[in-house]
Write an enzyme that holds these catalytic residues in place. Structure first.
Site, PDB file in Angstrom:
ATOM      1  CE1 TYR A   1      -3.462  -2.580   0.214  1.00 24.35           C
ATOM      2  CE2 TYR A   1      -4.045  -1.764   2.392  1.00 24.35           C
ATOM      3  CZ  TYR A   1      -4.291  -2.608   1.318  1.00 24.35           C
ATOM      4  OH  TYR A   1      -5.363  -3.448   1.354  1.00 24.35           O
TER       5      TYR A   1
ATOM      6  CG  ASN B   1     -16.788   6.166   8.055  1.00 27.98           C
ATOM      7  OD1 ASN B   1     -17.927   6.522   7.733  1.00 27.98           O
ATOM      8  ND2 ASN B   1     -15.778   6.165   7.212  1.00 27.98           N
TER       9      ASN B   1
HETATM   10  N1  NAP Z   1      -7.406  -7.405   1.219  1.00 26.45           N
HETATM   11  C1  NAP Z   1      -7.646  -6.787   0.079  1.00 26.45           C
HETATM   12  O1  NAP Z   1      -7.417  -7.327  -1.021  1.00 26.45           O
HETATM   13  C2  NAP Z   1      -8.227  -5.393   0.123  1.00 26.45           C
HETATM   14  C3  NAP Z   1      -8.757  -4.838  -1.055  1.00 26.45           C
HETATM   15  C4  NAP Z   1      -9.313  -3.570  -0.963  1.00 26.45           C
HETATM   16  C5  NAP Z   1      -9.332  -2.892   0.249  1.00 26.45           C
HETATM   17  N2  NAP Z   1      -8.782  -3.451   1.372  1.00 26.45           N
HETATM   18  C6  NAP Z   1      -8.757  -2.738   2.674  1.00 26.45           C
HETATM   19  O2  NAP Z   1     -10.058  -2.241   2.976  1.00 26.45           O
HETATM   20  C7  NAP Z   1      -9.989  -0.821   3.154  1.00 26.45           C
HETATM   21  C8  NAP Z   1     -11.281  -0.141   2.744  1.00 26.45           C
HETATM   22  O3  NAP Z   1     -11.595  -0.379   1.381  1.00 26.45           O
HETATM   23  P1  NAP Z   1     -11.502   0.735   0.248  1.00 26.45           P
HETATM   24  O4  NAP Z   1     -10.483   1.726   0.631  1.00 26.45           O
HETATM   25  O5  NAP Z   1     -11.339  -0.002  -1.037  1.00 26.45           O
HETATM   26  O6  NAP Z   1     -12.963   1.365   0.173  1.00 26.45           O
HETATM   27  P2  NAP Z   1     -14.088   1.909   1.185  1.00 26.45           P
HETATM   28  O7  NAP Z   1     -13.592   1.988   2.577  1.00 26.45           O
HETATM   29  O8  NAP Z   1     -15.326   1.147   0.904  1.00 26.45           O
HETATM   30  O9  NAP Z   1     -14.353   3.357   0.603  1.00 26.45           O
HETATM   31  C9  NAP Z   1     -13.440   4.411   0.699  1.00 26.45           C
HETATM   32  C10 NAP Z   1     -14.060   5.599  -0.017  1.00 26.45           C
HETATM   33  O10 NAP Z   1     -15.277   5.953   0.643  1.00 26.45           O
HETATM   34  C11 NAP Z   1     -15.205   7.311   1.038  1.00 26.45           C
HETATM   35  N3  NAP Z   1     -15.853   7.423   2.354  1.00 26.45           N
HETATM   36  C12 NAP Z   1     -15.369   7.011   3.541  1.00 26.45           C
HETATM   37  N4  NAP Z   1     -16.239   7.281   4.511  1.00 26.45           N
HETATM   38  C13 NAP Z   1     -17.313   7.889   3.925  1.00 26.45           C
HETATM   39  C14 NAP Z   1     -18.528   8.394   4.418  1.00 26.45           C
HETATM   40  N5  NAP Z   1     -18.845   8.326   5.715  1.00 26.45           N
HETATM   41  N6  NAP Z   1     -19.393   8.969   3.537  1.00 26.45           N
HETATM   42  C15 NAP Z   1     -19.100   9.032   2.209  1.00 26.45           C
HETATM   43  N7  NAP Z   1     -17.950   8.548   1.689  1.00 26.45           N
HETATM   44  C16 NAP Z   1     -17.063   7.978   2.545  1.00 26.45           C
HETATM   45  C17 NAP Z   1     -13.745   7.659   1.113  1.00 26.45           C
HETATM   46  O11 NAP Z   1     -13.589   9.047   0.885  1.00 26.45           O
HETATM   47  P3  NAP Z   1     -12.378   9.919   1.523  1.00 26.45           P
HETATM   48  O12 NAP Z   1     -11.148   9.056   1.434  1.00 26.45           O
HETATM   49  O13 NAP Z   1     -12.346  11.109   0.640  1.00 26.45           O
HETATM   50  O14 NAP Z   1     -12.718  10.242   2.941  1.00 26.45           O
HETATM   51  C18 NAP Z   1     -13.181   6.818  -0.014  1.00 26.45           C
HETATM   52  O15 NAP Z   1     -13.370   7.466  -1.260  1.00 26.45           O
HETATM   53  C19 NAP Z   1      -8.785  -0.426   2.290  1.00 26.45           C
HETATM   54  O16 NAP Z   1      -8.359   0.887   2.556  1.00 26.45           O
HETATM   55  C20 NAP Z   1      -7.831  -1.525   2.657  1.00 26.45           C
HETATM   56  O17 NAP Z   1      -7.264  -1.277   3.929  1.00 26.45           O
HETATM   57  C21 NAP Z   1      -8.249  -4.719   1.320  1.00 26.45           C
END
Ligand code: NAP
Length: 267
Positions: free
Chosen positions: A50, A235
């Site tokens: 990351y 959140n």
């Molecule tokens: N193991 C794996 O293969 C894998 C794959 C993908 C992800 N992950 C892990 O899971 C974590 C989360 O997944 P993700 O980053 O893909 O997506 P996510 O958490 O579903 O979504 C993040 C997005 O949602 C926005 N957001 C956050 N809180 C919000 C709210 N209360 N209202 C509106 N929008 C909101 C964020 O905006 P802002 O950033 O602008 O606040 C960002 O654009 C990752 O960061 C990573 O640590 C693991």
């Protein structure tokens, strides 16, 4: 349930019920982590690929928090020597141990037995408390257990009302494997779904908060990522309401095997 609540892993150790994701949390990683720890996030999820581990290290230092007050999850890549990766990750994180280390995804061929053995060794040496997998199907987990005799503590998978699987949920319950839910906010792609918005209004909460609360009540552990301070705070405000059972079903019925990443690797 509150922000300090935990679930018990199949090893007997505890894990917090919510964590901060850090994929693409690269703008001001250290500042965001410092702030998140001050807000009370009990867990941080990262990975060797990351590019956030050094910033996380800096954020932890700035926060002044003691090592036993937060839970750290990191991952090794499928094409690496997993034991060496563990050491490299810990060096970047400036930590002596992780709480949980996962195989990020199964290798293209095989089940990742060697990767798993590297993690077992790391655990035996105290470099991590627990070990698990990510993006594994039921069959792959079963094969891994059969080959090595060690049951993963966690399977980290994409998991939302719009994309989930009862079969995986019941399987993990039967093995006492905890599901960590990644991309739990659908990367903000489904927040305008009319049914979700209607339900959010009913509880005077936001659609994102409902998606996270659905996880908590299901016993799955959401890892929302947020760069914006307002999102970081929002959140965590999910412990002061309860979704009625009917509304849990309504949310679960939104399932369309949706994946923000393209496809769910476990269905
Ligand atoms: N193991 C794996 O293969 C894998 C794959 C993908 C992800 N992950 C892990 O899971 C974590 C989360 O997944 P993700 O980053 O893909 O997506 P996510 O958490 O579903 O979504 C993040 C997005 O949602 C926005 N957001 C956050 N809180 C919000 C709210 N209360 N209202 C509106 N929008 C909101 C964020 O905006 P802002 O950033 O602008 O606040 C960002 O654009 C990752 O960061 C990573 O640590 C693991």
């Amino acid at each position: 349930m509150n922000i300090r609540s935990t679930v018990t892993l199949n090893t007997g150790r505890k894990m917090p019920v919510i964590g901060l994701g850090t994929w693409k949390l690269t703008k001001d990683t250290a500042g965001t982590i410092e702030q998140a720890l001050q807000f009370g996030y009990p867990m941080i999820d990262t990975s060797g690929d990351y590019g956030t581990q050094k910033g996380i290290s800096e954020g932890i230092k700035r926060s002044g928090i003691s090592r036993d007050s937060f839970y750290l999850v990191t991952k090794v890549e499928e094409n690496e020597d997993s034991y060496r990766s563990v050491k490299k990750n810990l060096e970047e994180l400036g930590l002596e141990y992780a709480d949980l280390i996962l195989i990020h995804r199964p290798p293209q061929y095989g089940i990742g037995e060697q990767l798993w053995e590297g993690l077992i060794r790391a655990r035996e040496e105290g470099l991590t408390k627990d070990i698990g997998v990510s993006n594994y199907s039921i069959d792959l987990i079963e094969d891994l257990i059969e080959e090595t005799g060690i049951v993963p503590a966690v399977n980290q998978i994409e998991w939302t009302p719009f994309g989930h699987s009862d079969e995986m949920l019941f399987y993990c319950m039967s093995r006492k494997i905890i599901i960590q839910a990644y991309s739990p906010i659908t990367r903000a792609e489904r927040l305008k779904n009319p049914l979700l918005v209607k339900l959010a209004n009913k509880y005077d909460k936001t659609p994102a908060q409902l998606l996270l609360r659905w996880n908590l009540q299901l016993g799955t552990i959401p890892l929302p990522k947020a760069n914006q301070r307002t999102h970081l705070e929002e959140n965590l405000e999910i412990f002061d309401f309860t979704l009625e059972e009917d509304d849990m079903h309504v949310l679960s019925s939104l399932n369309e095997k949706y994946s923000a990443l393209g496809s769910l690797p476990y269905v």
